[in-house]
Design an enzyme around this catalytic site. Structure first.
Site, PDB file in Angstrom:
ATOM      1  N   ARG A 182       0.864  -1.177   0.000  1.00  0.00           N
ATOM      2  CA  ARG A 182       0.000   0.000   0.000  1.00  0.00           C
ATOM      3  C   ARG A 182       0.902   1.228   0.000  1.00  0.00           C
ATOM      4  O   ARG A 182       2.028   1.191   0.500  1.00  0.00           O
ATOM      5  CB  ARG A 182      -0.893   0.015   1.243  1.00  0.00           C
ATOM      6  CG  ARG A 182      -1.838  -1.176   1.365  1.00  0.00           C
ATOM      7  CD  ARG A 182      -2.643  -1.092   2.648  1.00  0.00           C
ATOM      8  NE  ARG A 182      -3.589  -2.188   2.788  1.00  0.00           N
ATOM      9  CZ  ARG A 182      -3.349  -3.321   3.431  1.00  0.00           C
ATOM     10  NH1 ARG A 182      -2.163  -3.502   4.009  1.00  0.00           N
ATOM     11  NH2 ARG A 182      -4.269  -4.267   3.516  1.00  0.00           N
ATOM     12  N   LYS A 206      -2.472  -2.499   7.730  1.00  0.00           N
ATOM     13  CA  LYS A 206      -3.702  -2.036   8.362  1.00  0.00           C
ATOM     14  C   LYS A 206      -3.870  -2.679   9.727  1.00  0.00           C
ATOM     15  O   LYS A 206      -3.582  -3.853   9.912  1.00  0.00           O
ATOM     16  CB  LYS A 206      -4.904  -2.381   7.481  1.00  0.00           C
ATOM     17  CG  LYS A 206      -5.130  -1.415   6.332  1.00  0.00           C
ATOM     18  CD  LYS A 206      -6.445  -1.705   5.641  1.00  0.00           C
ATOM     19  CE  LYS A 206      -6.752  -0.672   4.578  1.00  0.00           C
ATOM     20  NZ  LYS A 206      -8.048  -0.955   3.903  1.00  0.00           N
ATOM     21  N   HIS A 274      -2.624   2.254  -5.515  1.00  0.00           N
ATOM     22  CA  HIS A 274      -3.258   1.031  -5.013  1.00  0.00           C
ATOM     23  C   HIS A 274      -3.562   0.061  -6.154  1.00  0.00           C
ATOM     24  O   HIS A 274      -3.600  -1.155  -5.938  1.00  0.00           O
ATOM     25  CB  HIS A 274      -4.550   1.372  -4.271  1.00  0.00           C
ATOM     26  CG  HIS A 274      -4.986   0.306  -3.317  1.00  0.00           C
ATOM     27  ND1 HIS A 274      -4.335   0.061  -2.117  1.00  0.00           N
ATOM     28  CD2 HIS A 274      -5.984  -0.609  -3.386  1.00  0.00           C
ATOM     29  CE1 HIS A 274      -4.931  -0.940  -1.489  1.00  0.00           C
ATOM     30  NE2 HIS A 274      -5.935  -1.364  -2.241  1.00  0.00           N
ATOM     31  N   ARG A 277      -0.956  -2.409  -6.725  1.00  0.00           N
ATOM     32  CA  ARG A 277      -1.140  -3.540  -5.796  1.00  0.00           C
ATOM     33  C   ARG A 277      -2.155  -4.532  -6.383  1.00  0.00           C
ATOM     34  O   ARG A 277      -1.960  -5.742  -6.281  1.00  0.00           O
ATOM     35  CB  ARG A 277      -1.605  -2.990  -4.453  1.00  0.00           C
ATOM     36  CG  ARG A 277      -1.863  -3.988  -3.350  1.00  0.00           C
ATOM     37  CD  ARG A 277      -2.104  -3.195  -2.071  1.00  0.00           C
ATOM     38  NE  ARG A 277      -2.953  -3.879  -1.118  1.00  0.00           N
ATOM     39  CZ  ARG A 277      -2.506  -4.694  -0.157  1.00  0.00           C
ATOM     40  NH1 ARG A 277      -1.219  -4.943  -0.054  1.00  0.00           N
ATOM     41  NH2 ARG A 277      -3.350  -5.254   0.689  1.00  0.00           N
ATOM     42  N   HIS A 300      -4.387  -9.399   3.846  1.00  0.00           N
ATOM     43  CA  HIS A 300      -5.840  -9.369   3.997  1.00  0.00           C
ATOM     44  C   HIS A 300      -6.258 -10.228   5.187  1.00  0.00           C
ATOM     45  O   HIS A 300      -5.803 -11.367   5.333  1.00  0.00           O
ATOM     46  CB  HIS A 300      -6.530  -9.912   2.737  1.00  0.00           C
ATOM     47  CG  HIS A 300      -6.479  -8.968   1.581  1.00  0.00           C
ATOM     48  ND1 HIS A 300      -6.709  -9.364   0.278  1.00  0.00           N
ATOM     49  CD2 HIS A 300      -6.232  -7.630   1.525  1.00  0.00           C
ATOM     50  CE1 HIS A 300      -6.609  -8.324  -0.521  1.00  0.00           C
ATOM     51  NE2 HIS A 300      -6.312  -7.262   0.208  1.00  0.00           N
ATOM     52  N   TYR A 309      -9.816 -11.005  -6.752  1.00  0.00           N
ATOM     53  CA  TYR A 309      -8.820 -11.092  -7.812  1.00  0.00           C
ATOM     54  C   TYR A 309      -8.984 -12.353  -8.646  1.00  0.00           C
ATOM     55  O   TYR A 309      -8.546 -12.401  -9.794  1.00  0.00           O
ATOM     56  CB  TYR A 309      -7.407 -11.020  -7.219  1.00  0.00           C
ATOM     57  CG  TYR A 309      -7.149  -9.719  -6.516  1.00  0.00           C
ATOM     58  CD1 TYR A 309      -7.016  -8.538  -7.234  1.00  0.00           C
ATOM     59  CD2 TYR A 309      -7.080  -9.653  -5.125  1.00  0.00           C
ATOM     60  CE1 TYR A 309      -6.803  -7.328  -6.585  1.00  0.00           C
ATOM     61  CE2 TYR A 309      -6.868  -8.445  -4.479  1.00  0.00           C
ATOM     62  CZ  TYR A 309      -6.732  -7.295  -5.206  1.00  0.00           C
ATOM     63  OH  TYR A 309      -6.528  -6.091  -4.572  1.00  0.00           O
TER      64      TYR A 309
END
Length: 328
Positions: A182, A206, A274, A277, A300, A309
């Site tokens: 990120r 995150k 992003h 990514r 994630h 994806y």
């Protein structure tokens, strides 16, 4: 066009109309909002962006309570039917994704106070929300990525930029794409976070969750070149990507840097850092990488987040099939 109309249109472009109604009283904020946000910041390590969104969600919710006469009843005495009314009314002011984000923040708010005994139930549990449209992430093809990454060398060859900028800009894009970082993770990356021997970076993502990100041979080679020729400070706490004055590069500068090379390569200008990514994840899956491995590399929390994806990969396979197979 009137001032009010202009203001309304500008707000709608951000997914909502202008907020009206009374502000949150200081006493309510001190009793209910501030402890929750402090917990999310210091204990859960949520980002400033998320905290700001949670604050805005609460402020809008309070305005609705005040306007509908429910504020006097108190935050701890609301029923699920009250929250259904809130969602119905909020759909007129927010787009669906913003509404989902606000509901997520308010659900977390009540979960916090339920755990601390200030409420007896979470009234947001079970409240139906409008269905979100499934949006496939945009990504660049491998050939488009090659054109993008060649940009700094092309500008350097034409003497449009200096060697420092060319090497630094290539490093920025190689790390975004080669490691799937990120943009906030990239700008926070320090030299001490990277193991030069293994070529792996320790990244804080995150929720302050740490993960290991392989950089790839090309990104690692560009990093070594930049350190040897251009970096002034490579101590453990020094930033990896820096400005011309060798300060830590801000996120906005990375965004503007990318737009320059997108224009040079003739690629869509709305491709954000992003989306590099997204490209990283899509290319891994197209090459046969395991979905759970990609989940771990991206950081994630849920496999469902990564699975989007696979839809992109399947769509790409179908496109190739349609073009190539005689019976398609």
């Amino acid at each position: 066009m009137s001032k009010n109309t202009s203001s309304s249109k500008a707000s709608e472009e951000n997914g909502r109309t202008a907020a009206t109604g009374p502000a949150v009283p200081d006493a309510v904020a001190a009793e209910w909002l501030h402890p929750f946000l402090e917990y999310m910041e210091k204990e859960r390590r949520y980002s400033r962006h998320t905290l700001r969104n949670y604050r805005q969600a609460f402020e809008d919710f309070w305005r609705w309570l005040a306007d509908s006469g429910l504020a006097a009843r108190g935050l701890g005495a609301l029923a699920t039917r009250d929250l259904r009314d809130f969602v119905i009314e909020a759909q007129r002011r927010f787009d669906r994704r913003t509404l989902h984000n606000h509901a997520s923040g308010l659900r977390a708010f009540y979960k916090y106070w339920l755990r601390h005994g200030k409420v007896t139930r979470n009234p947001f549990v079970g409240v139906p929300l409008p269905r979100l449209e499934k949006r496939l992430p945009k990504f660049l093809t491998e050939e488009q990525m090659r054109l993008l990454l060649d940009g700094p060398a092309r500008l350097l060859e034409n003497e449009a930029i200096d060697p420092f900028t060319a090497c630094r800009d290539r490093l920025v894009m190689e790390l975004l794409y080669g490691a799937g970082l990120r943009v906030s993770e990239l700008t926070a990356l320090n030299h001490g976070d990277i193991d030069q021997t293994s070529g792996v970076a320790r990244v804080l993502g995150k929720g302050r969750k740490e993960r290991l990100c392989p950089l790839g041979k090309v990104a690692l080679a560009v990093l070594r070149q930049f350190k040897a020729a251009h970096a002034r400070d490579t101590s453990p706490t020094a930033p990896v990507v820096v400005t011309a004055k060798h300060g830590r590069m801000p996120v906005r500068q990375v965004q503007l840097l990318l737009k320059r090379y997108l224009a040079l390569a003739g690629l869509p200008p709305d491709i954000s850092p992003h989306k590099l990514r997204h490209s990283y994840a899509t290319h891994l899956l197209n090459a046969g990488a395991d979905l759970r491995l990609v989940q771990e590399l991206l950081g994630h929390a849920s496999l469902n987040t990564t699975q989007v994806y696979t839809h992109v990969s399947v769509a790409r396979l179908k496109e190739i099939y349609q073009k190539a197979h005689p019976r398609a």
